[in-house]
Scaffold this motif. Structure first.
Motif, PDB file in Angstrom:
ATOM      1  N   MET A   1       0.851  -1.194   0.000  1.00  0.00           N
ATOM      2  CA  MET A   1       0.000   0.000   0.000  1.00  0.00           C
ATOM      3  C   MET A   1       0.893   1.252   0.000  1.00  0.00           C
ATOM      4  SD  MET A   1      -3.065   1.016   2.656  1.00  0.00           S
ATOM      5  CE  MET A   1      -3.890  -0.541   2.335  1.00  0.00           C
ATOM      6  N   SER A   2       0.581   2.175  -0.915  1.00  0.00           N
ATOM      7  CA  SER A   2       1.402   3.377  -1.060  1.00  0.00           C
ATOM      8  C   SER A   2       1.169   4.348   0.094  1.00  0.00           C
ATOM      9  CB  SER A   2       1.095   4.071  -2.389  1.00  0.00           C
ATOM     10  OG  SER A   2      -0.224   4.579  -2.377  1.00  0.00           O
ATOM     11  N   ARG A   3       2.131   5.244   0.264  1.00  0.00           N
ATOM     12  CA  ARG A   3       2.011   6.274   1.305  1.00  0.00           C
ATOM     13  C   ARG A   3       0.799   7.169   1.049  1.00  0.00           C
ATOM     14  NH1 ARG A   3       6.257   7.458   4.705  1.00  0.00           N
ATOM     15  NH2 ARG A   3       8.131   6.176   4.443  1.00  0.00           N
ATOM     16  N   PHE A   4       0.546   7.487  -0.230  1.00  0.00           N
ATOM     17  CA  PHE A   4      -0.583   8.344  -0.572  1.00  0.00           C
ATOM     18  C   PHE A   4      -1.898   7.708  -0.160  1.00  0.00           C
ATOM     19  CE2 PHE A   4      -3.907   9.660  -3.568  1.00  0.00           C
ATOM     20  CZ  PHE A   4      -3.892  11.039  -3.343  1.00  0.00           C
ATOM     21  N   THR A   5      -2.035   6.397  -0.406  1.00  0.00           N
ATOM     22  CA  THR A   5      -3.263   5.688  -0.040  1.00  0.00           C
ATOM     23  C   THR A   5      -3.457   5.688   1.475  1.00  0.00           C
ATOM     24  OG1 THR A   5      -3.005   4.250  -1.973  1.00  0.00           O
ATOM     25  CG2 THR A   5      -4.507   3.509  -0.241  1.00  0.00           C
ATOM     26  N   VAL A   6      -2.368   5.419   2.204  1.00  0.00           N
ATOM     27  CA  VAL A   6      -2.438   5.423   3.670  1.00  0.00           C
ATOM     28  C   VAL A   6      -2.837   6.800   4.181  1.00  0.00           C
ATOM     29  CG1 VAL A   6      -1.097   5.173   5.787  1.00  0.00           C
ATOM     30  CG2 VAL A   6      -0.776   3.549   3.920  1.00  0.00           C
ATOM     31  N   VAL A   8      -4.552   9.133   2.608  1.00  0.00           N
ATOM     32  CA  VAL A   8      -5.964   9.389   2.286  1.00  0.00           C
ATOM     33  C   VAL A   8      -6.875   8.671   3.274  1.00  0.00           C
ATOM     34  CG1 VAL A   8      -7.789   8.969   0.587  1.00  0.00           C
ATOM     35  CG2 VAL A   8      -5.571   9.848  -0.159  1.00  0.00           C
ATOM     36  N   ILE A   9      -6.529   7.427   3.605  1.00  0.00           N
ATOM     37  CA  ILE A   9      -7.341   6.656   4.554  1.00  0.00           C
ATOM     38  C   ILE A   9      -7.336   7.314   5.932  1.00  0.00           C
ATOM     39  CG2 ILE A   9      -7.509   4.460   5.789  1.00  0.00           C
ATOM     40  CD1 ILE A   9      -6.454   3.088   3.265  1.00  0.00           C
ATOM     41  N   LEU A  10      -6.167   7.755   6.379  1.00  0.00           N
ATOM     42  CA  LEU A  10      -6.057   8.394   7.690  1.00  0.00           C
ATOM     43  C   LEU A  10      -6.844   9.700   7.742  1.00  0.00           C
ATOM     44  CD1 LEU A  10      -2.285   7.796   8.515  1.00  0.00           C
ATOM     45  CD2 LEU A  10      -4.253   6.714   9.602  1.00  0.00           C
ATOM     46  N   ILE A  11      -6.709  10.518   6.686  1.00  0.00           N
ATOM     47  CA  ILE A  11      -7.438  11.795   6.648  1.00  0.00           C
ATOM     48  C   ILE A  11      -8.937  11.544   6.591  1.00  0.00           C
ATOM     49  CG2 ILE A  11      -7.876  13.862   5.267  1.00  0.00           C
ATOM     50  CD1 ILE A  11      -4.946  13.794   4.426  1.00  0.00           C
ATOM     51  N   GLY A  12      -9.341  10.550   5.781  1.00  0.00           N
ATOM     52  CA  GLY A  12     -10.756  10.219   5.690  1.00  0.00           C
ATOM     53  C   GLY A  12     -11.313   9.732   7.015  1.00  0.00           C
ATOM     54  N   SER A  13     -10.550   8.889   7.710  1.00  0.00           N
ATOM     55  CA  SER A  13     -10.984   8.369   9.011  1.00  0.00           C
ATOM     56  C   SER A  13     -11.117   9.488  10.034  1.00  0.00           C
ATOM     57  CB  SER A  13      -9.989   7.316   9.516  1.00  0.00           C
ATOM     58  OG  SER A  13      -9.876   6.250   8.598  1.00  0.00           O
ATOM     59  N   PHE A  14     -10.126  10.384  10.052  1.00  0.00           N
ATOM     60  CA  PHE A  14     -10.173  11.515  10.982  1.00  0.00           C
ATOM     61  C   PHE A  14     -11.378  12.406  10.693  1.00  0.00           C
ATOM     62  CE2 PHE A  14      -9.115  15.974  11.881  1.00  0.00           C
ATOM     63  CZ  PHE A  14      -8.904  15.894  13.249  1.00  0.00           C
ATOM     64  N   THR A  15     -11.653  12.633   9.414  1.00  0.00           N
ATOM     65  CA  THR A  15     -12.800  13.474   9.031  1.00  0.00           C
ATOM     66  C   THR A  15     -14.110  12.854   9.476  1.00  0.00           C
ATOM     67  OG1 THR A  15     -11.556  14.253   7.090  1.00  0.00           O
ATOM     68  CG2 THR A  15     -13.941  14.627   7.098  1.00  0.00           C
ATOM     69  N   VAL A  16     -14.241  11.540   9.288  1.00  0.00           N
ATOM     70  CA  VAL A  16     -15.472  10.852   9.687  1.00  0.00           C
ATOM     71  C   VAL A  16     -15.660  10.906  11.202  1.00  0.00           C
ATOM     72  CG1 VAL A  16     -16.610   8.590   9.807  1.00  0.00           C
ATOM     73  CG2 VAL A  16     -15.519   9.323   7.681  1.00  0.00           C
ATOM     74  N   ILE A  17     -14.572  10.654  11.951  1.00  0.00           N
ATOM     75  CA  ILE A  17     -14.650  10.691  13.420  1.00  0.00           C
ATOM     76  C   ILE A  17     -15.024  12.084  13.907  1.00  0.00           C
ATOM     77  CG2 ILE A  17     -13.300  10.480  15.549  1.00  0.00           C
ATOM     78  CD1 ILE A  17     -11.680   8.283  14.138  1.00  0.00           C
ATOM     79  N   LEU A  18     -14.402  13.112  13.300  1.00  0.00           N
ATOM     80  CA  LEU A  18     -14.710  14.484  13.689  1.00  0.00           C
ATOM     81  C   LEU A  18     -16.161  14.821  13.388  1.00  0.00           C
ATOM     82  CD1 LEU A  18     -13.684  17.218  14.723  1.00  0.00           C
ATOM     83  CD2 LEU A  18     -13.042  17.783  12.372  1.00  0.00           C
ATOM     84  N   ALA A  19     -16.659  14.380  12.211  1.00  0.00           N
ATOM     85  CA  ALA A  19     -18.051  14.640  11.844  1.00  0.00           C
ATOM     86  C   ALA A  19     -19.015  13.954  12.811  1.00  0.00           C
ATOM     87  CB  ALA A  19     -18.306  14.168  10.419  1.00  0.00           C
ATOM     88  N   LEU A  20     -18.680  12.732  13.221  1.00  0.00           N
ATOM     89  CA  LEU A  20     -19.536  12.010  14.169  1.00  0.00           C
ATOM     90  C   LEU A  20     -19.561  12.707  15.529  1.00  0.00           C
ATOM     91  CD1 LEU A  20     -18.578   8.301  13.337  1.00  0.00           C
ATOM     92  CD2 LEU A  20     -20.742   9.456  12.829  1.00  0.00           C
ATOM     93  N   LEU A  21     -18.398  13.182  15.973  1.00  0.00           N
ATOM     94  CA  LEU A  21     -18.342  13.877  17.266  1.00  0.00           C
ATOM     95  C   LEU A  21     -19.144  15.176  17.228  1.00  0.00           C
ATOM     96  CD1 LEU A  21     -14.573  13.387  18.220  1.00  0.00           C
ATOM     97  CD2 LEU A  21     -16.545  12.316  19.301  1.00  0.00           C
ATOM     98  N   LEU A  22     -19.006  15.928  16.132  1.00  0.00           N
ATOM     99  CA  LEU A  22     -19.735  17.180  16.010  1.00  0.00           C
ATOM    100  C   LEU A  22     -21.237  16.965  15.874  1.00  0.00           C
ATOM    101  CD1 LEU A  22     -17.370  19.215  13.635  1.00  0.00           C
ATOM    102  CD2 LEU A  22     -17.668  19.490  16.098  1.00  0.00           C
ATOM    103  N   SER A  23     -21.621  15.823  15.287  1.00  0.00           N
ATOM    104  CA  SER A  23     -23.056  15.531  15.113  1.00  0.00           C
ATOM    105  C   SER A  23     -23.758  15.268  16.432  1.00  0.00           C
ATOM    106  CB  SER A  23     -23.235  14.330  14.170  1.00  0.00           C
ATOM    107  OG  SER A  23     -22.718  13.150  14.772  1.00  0.00           O
ATOM    108  N   THR A  24     -22.980  14.945  17.469  1.00  0.00           N
ATOM    109  CA  THR A  24     -23.591  14.690  18.779  1.00  0.00           C
ATOM    110  C   THR A  24     -23.946  15.994  19.504  1.00  0.00           C
ATOM    111  OG1 THR A  24     -21.424  14.639  19.873  1.00  0.00           O
ATOM    112  CG2 THR A  24     -22.275  12.551  19.005  1.00  0.00           C
ATOM    113  N   LEU A  25     -23.448  17.113  18.997  1.00  0.00           N
ATOM    114  CA  LEU A  25     -23.739  18.393  19.631  1.00  0.00           C
ATOM    115  C   LEU A  25     -25.139  18.880  19.250  1.00  0.00           C
ATOM    116  CD1 LEU A  25     -20.363  20.273  18.968  1.00  0.00           C
ATOM    117  CD2 LEU A  25     -21.072  19.176  21.093  1.00  0.00           C
ATOM    118  N   ARG A  26     -25.829  19.445  20.197  1.00  0.00           N
ATOM    119  CA  ARG A  26     -27.112  20.075  19.912  1.00  0.00           C
ATOM    120  C   ARG A  26     -26.844  21.529  19.513  1.00  0.00           C
ATOM    121  NH1 ARG A  26     -31.040  17.922  24.851  1.00  0.00           N
ATOM    122  NH2 ARG A  26     -30.899  15.687  24.313  1.00  0.00           N
TER     123      ARG A  26
END
Length: 256
Positions: A1-6, A8-26
């Motif tokens: 697996m290339s560095r670029f792919t890794v 992208v996966i890390l940035i995508g995972s961080f973005t999803v986690i951040l979006a989930l955390l922010l979605s819990t806010l009222r």
């Protein structure tokens, strides 16, 4: 697996986690209120670029001069440069900003926070560049000094015409990295009302009471500003290490 792919996966995972955390806010998200102040962000971006560029140019001039003074045989120059480095690396930048703006500027009767902030950043970064220059010069093999001086060159001529050109290539990567730090450090100038990016976000937050919408674009803009220089620093360091390995292998082949 290339560095670029890794990556992208890390940035995508961080973005999803951040979006989930922010979605819990009222919290009612409304970026339209912030969009109305886009000109303020634009002006803040321009001021951040200008103050950072001016500071790095002036800081580079200070750092080169003080760095050469640090390795000088003149004890007065060497000690003065050492004292400068110790003072400005040993005190917080925020404290220096306060002293220059509220003390020094008052004494000299000058009240331009933009220029004062730029000079403070330049002097602060110049102290770090000084040490980069010193380390770069001292990293050159002593044989270079001996060979140059054996041809009749003085210590000063050897330093400027033989040693420094070789050291300069080693200095470029860390100086580029210092520019990244300087862009981020410019955010501290908001405390003296310089209308850079952070000050723009503070004004938007105070006006709209939209804290998340005011500061999230700030973080994104800083990331977009610093990422190219971070990537350039990495590429320069990688290239320098590659050339160093090639030079070492060439010497090994020659002596074998």
């Amino acid at each position: 697996m290339s560095r670029f792919t890794v990556r992208v996966i890390l940035i995508g995972s961080f973005t999803v986690i951040l979006a989930l955390l922010l979605s819990t806010l009222r919290y009612h998200w409304d970026f339209r209120a912030v969009w109305a102040y886009r000109e303020l962000y634009y002006q803040g971006l321009i001021n951040t670029i200008l103050v950072s560029f001016g500071a790095i140019v002036l800081g580079l001039a200070i750092g080169l001069s003080a760095g050469l003074a640090r390795v000088s045989r003149n004890v007065w120059l060497s000690e003065a440069a050492s004292l400068y480095v110790g003072t400005f690396r040993g005190t917080p930048l925020l404290t220096q900003i306060y002293i220059f703006y509220f003390c020094v500027a008052v004494v000299v009767h000058y009240d331009n926070p933009f220029i004062i902030g730029m000079i403070t950043l330049a002097i602060f970064s110049g102290a770090y560049i000084t040490e980069m220059v010193r380390a770069g010069i001292e990293s050159i093999d002593n044989g270079q000094w001996e060979a140059a001086m054996s041809t009749g060159m003085t210590h000063h001529q050897t330093l400027l015409h033989v040693i420094f050109p070789q050291a300069f290539r080693r200095i470029v990567p860390p100086v580029t990295g210092q520019f990244v730090s300087l862009i981020k450090d410019s955010s501290l100038l908001s405390v003296i009302s310089v209308r850079e990016l952070t000050k723009a976000s503070e004004i938007v937050n105070a006006t709209t009471y939209k804290t998340f919408e005011a500061y999230l674009p700030l973080a994104l803009i800083y990331l977009l500003l610093t990422f190219p220089f971070s990537a350039l620093t990495y590429r320069l360091e990688k290239r320098m290490n590659y050339e160093k390995r090639n030079a070492s292998s060439s010497r090994g082949t020659f002596f074998s």
